[in-house]
Design an enzyme around this catalytic site. Structure first.
Site, mmCIF file in Angstrom:
data_model
loop_
_atom_site.group_PDB
_atom_site.id
_atom_site.type_symbol
_atom_site.label_atom_id
_atom_site.label_comp_id
_atom_site.label_asym_id
_atom_site.label_seq_id
_atom_site.Cartn_x
_atom_site.Cartn_y
_atom_site.Cartn_z
ATOM 1 N N ASN A 1 0.864 -1.178 0.000
ATOM 2 C CA ASN A 1 0.000 0.000 0.000
ATOM 3 C C ASN A 1 0.903 1.231 0.000
ATOM 4 O O ASN A 1 1.455 1.591 1.021
ATOM 5 C CB ASN A 1 -0.896 -0.028 1.255
ATOM 6 C CG ASN A 1 -1.724 1.235 1.392
ATOM 7 O OD1 ASN A 1 -1.846 2.010 0.445
ATOM 8 N ND2 ASN A 1 -2.307 1.426 2.575
ATOM 9 N N TRP A 2 1.017 1.843 -1.182
ATOM 10 C CA TRP A 2 1.949 2.986 -1.304
ATOM 11 C C TRP A 2 1.352 4.276 -0.772
ATOM 12 O O TRP A 2 2.034 5.297 -0.721
ATOM 13 C CB TRP A 2 2.367 3.171 -2.767
ATOM 14 C CG TRP A 2 3.210 2.054 -3.295
ATOM 15 C CD1 TRP A 2 3.886 1.113 -2.557
ATOM 16 C CD2 TRP A 2 3.484 1.752 -4.666
ATOM 17 N NE1 TRP A 2 4.550 0.258 -3.392
ATOM 18 C CE2 TRP A 2 4.326 0.619 -4.693
ATOM 19 C CE3 TRP A 2 3.100 2.318 -5.876
ATOM 20 C CZ2 TRP A 2 4.787 0.061 -5.880
ATOM 21 C CZ3 TRP A 2 3.551 1.764 -7.060
ATOM 22 C CH2 TRP A 2 4.393 0.642 -7.060
ATOM 23 N N LYS A 3 0.067 4.290 -0.476
ATOM 24 C CA LYS A 3 -0.595 5.506 0.018
ATOM 25 C C LYS A 3 -0.377 6.644 -0.989
ATOM 26 O O LYS A 3 -0.353 6.389 -2.187
ATOM 27 C CB LYS A 3 -0.109 5.826 1.428
ATOM 28 C CG LYS A 3 -0.177 4.580 2.317
ATOM 29 C CD LYS A 3 0.028 4.824 3.763
ATOM 30 C CE LYS A 3 -0.086 3.494 4.503
ATOM 31 N NZ LYS A 3 -0.046 3.638 5.950
ATOM 32 N N HIS B 1 -9.583 1.671 4.960
ATOM 33 C CA HIS B 1 -8.267 1.831 5.591
ATOM 34 C C HIS B 1 -8.382 2.839 6.740
ATOM 35 O O HIS B 1 -9.153 3.794 6.662
ATOM 36 C CB HIS B 1 -7.243 2.313 4.556
ATOM 37 C CG HIS B 1 -5.855 2.300 5.098
ATOM 38 N ND1 HIS B 1 -5.356 3.324 5.863
ATOM 39 C CD2 HIS B 1 -4.889 1.356 5.029
ATOM 40 C CE1 HIS B 1 -4.120 3.018 6.232
ATOM 41 N NE2 HIS B 1 -3.811 1.824 5.734
ATOM 42 N N GLU C 1 -6.603 5.236 7.640
ATOM 43 C CA GLU C 1 -6.377 6.656 7.308
ATOM 44 C C GLU C 1 -7.625 7.271 6.693
ATOM 45 O O GLU C 1 -7.898 8.454 6.864
ATOM 46 C CB GLU C 1 -5.155 6.787 6.389
ATOM 47 C CG GLU C 1 -3.864 6.637 7.197
ATOM 48 C CD GLU C 1 -2.752 5.896 6.481
ATOM 49 O OE1 GLU C 1 -2.764 5.810 5.244
ATOM 50 O OE2 GLU C 1 -1.862 5.379 7.192
ATOM 51 N N GLU D 1 -5.567 -4.217 10.917
ATOM 52 C CA GLU D 1 -4.498 -3.221 11.021
ATOM 53 C C GLU D 1 -4.735 -2.370 12.265
ATOM 54 O O GLU D 1 -5.492 -1.391 12.208
ATOM 55 C CB GLU D 1 -4.496 -2.315 9.786
ATOM 56 C CG GLU D 1 -4.215 -3.051 8.498
ATOM 57 C CD GLU D 1 -3.606 -2.126 7.458
ATOM 58 O OE1 GLU D 1 -2.496 -2.411 7.009
ATOM 59 O OE2 GLU D 1 -4.220 -1.103 7.126
ATOM 60 N N GLY E 1 2.467 2.790 10.570
ATOM 61 C CA GLY E 1 3.433 3.863 10.347
ATOM 62 C C GLY E 1 4.175 4.300 11.603
ATOM 63 O O GLY E 1 4.843 5.316 11.600
ATOM 64 N N SER F 1 3.298 -1.672 10.373
ATOM 65 C CA SER F 1 4.749 -1.739 10.547
ATOM 66 C C SER F 1 5.340 -3.116 10.257
ATOM 67 O O SER F 1 6.274 -3.558 10.934
ATOM 68 C CB SER F 1 5.158 -1.249 11.944
ATOM 69 O OG SER F 1 4.799 0.104 12.103
ATOM 70 N N GLY G 1 2.794 -0.951 4.319
ATOM 71 C CA GLY G 1 2.851 0.450 3.909
ATOM 72 C C GLY G 1 4.288 0.885 3.681
ATOM 73 O O GLY G 1 4.893 0.603 2.639
ATOM 74 N N GLY G 2 4.880 1.537 4.680
ATOM 75 C CA GLY G 2 6.217 2.133 4.558
ATOM 76 C C GLY G 2 7.260 1.207 3.949
ATOM 77 O O GLY G 2 8.012 1.613 3.046
HETATM 78 P P1 PGA Z 1 2.730 0.625 7.602
HETATM 79 O O1 PGA Z 1 1.275 0.823 6.939
HETATM 80 O O2 PGA Z 1 3.262 -0.683 7.091
HETATM 81 O O3 PGA Z 1 3.526 1.810 7.130
HETATM 82 O O4 PGA Z 1 2.532 0.606 9.077
HETATM 83 C C1 PGA Z 1 0.394 -0.255 6.772
HETATM 84 C C2 PGA Z 1 -0.908 0.206 6.173
HETATM 85 O O5 PGA Z 1 -1.315 1.338 6.488
HETATM 86 O O6 PGA Z 1 -1.558 -0.492 5.396
#
Ligand code: PGA
Length: 252
Positions: free
Chosen positions: A10-12, A96, A98, A168, A174, A214, A235-236
């Site tokens: 997930n590159w956001k 998600h 966010e 999640e 993050g 994470s 994500g990251g």
């Molecule tokens: P993260 O994000 O790996 O940076 O914690 C995961 C996500 O939001 O899907």
């Protein structure tokens, strides 16, 4: 019952078109030998067709990070499920954290998005997860249970067949803090129990539940070796192709 593991990036709101293209090329080249799991990339909308083009004919799928529930109309800024399909997407992230906590999406909105995704033939990755305040108050399961129920109550068994769930925990996204494999397994079991009481144990045993928050090369193997954890939403650590390949290679 063994469920195929899936690792998703997930590159956001990150990466350019050129970045999405070169990541996709390097992923195809680098993942061919070592990766046994399914892979899905979630680029930003504008980069999706470019990643899809590079991945055409491979087993790597592409999806969108969100969708709107209507098919078309005067909804400035929104993207429909049909548009995602036309761009080459086969998956979509729904709910998600966010979008829930930064953009303000409610459980009701998320349920409508899930329905729209399923109707268009997309595979939704439906995200749930508690905040740290719920966990500290001992209310994590109750909170996740409510997020699940509000969506599941709108779905049929055949809808559930199409859905992947991602657990999640918001406090792990993050932040560098990962849930321990034990904590994640406990919540995955709880989620599977919720699915089972509504749709029966057969279907709940077939539903994949990913962990996200994470996930990185250092912790991926410990999480992914758990039978209850059917993959990861990353994500990251998915922004760098080598780190993402390392995570995907950790899936047994
Ligand atoms: P993260 O994000 O790996 O940076 O914690 C995961 C996500 O939001 O899907």
């Amino acid at each position: 019952m063994s469920r195929a593991k899936l690792v998703a990036a997930n590159w956001k709101m990150q990466k350019s078109i050129a970045g999405a293209r070169s990541f996709s090329e390097r992923l195809v080249a680098g993942a061919a030998d070592d990766v046994a799991c399914e892979i899905v990339l979630f680029p930003p909308f504008f980069a999706l067709p470019f990643a899809a083009e590079k991945l055409k004919g491979t087993s790597i799928a592409v999806g969108a990070q969100d969708l709107f529930w209507e098919k078309e109309g005067a909804y400035t800024g929104e993207i429909s499920a049909g548009m995602i399909v036309e761009a080459g997407g086969t998956f979509v992230i729904v709910g998600h954290s966010e979008r829930r906590h930064v953009i303000g999406e409610t459980n009701e909105v998320i349920a409508k998005k899930l329905k729209a995704a399923i109707e268009a033939g997309l595979t939704p990755v439906f995200c749930v997860g508690e905040k740290i305040s719920h966990r500290e108050a001992g209310e994590a399961e109750q909170f996740v249970g409510e997020q699940l129920e509000s969506a599941l109550s709108q779905l049929s068994a055949s809808d559930l067949e199409r859905i992947i769930i991602a657990y999640e925990p918001v406090w792990a996204i993050g932040t560098g803090k990962t849930a321990t494999p034990e904590d994640a397994v406990e919540m995955h079991r709880f989620i599977r129990g919720c699915l089972s009481s509504r749709f029966g144990s057969d279907l709940s045993e077939r539903t994949r539940i990913l962990y996200g928050g994470s996930v990185k090369p250092e912790n991926a193997a410990d999480l992914l070796r758990e039978k209850e954890i059917d993959g990861a939403l990353v994500g990251g650590a998915s922004l760098d192709v080598d780190s993402f390949i390392e995570i995907a290679s950790a899936a047994p």
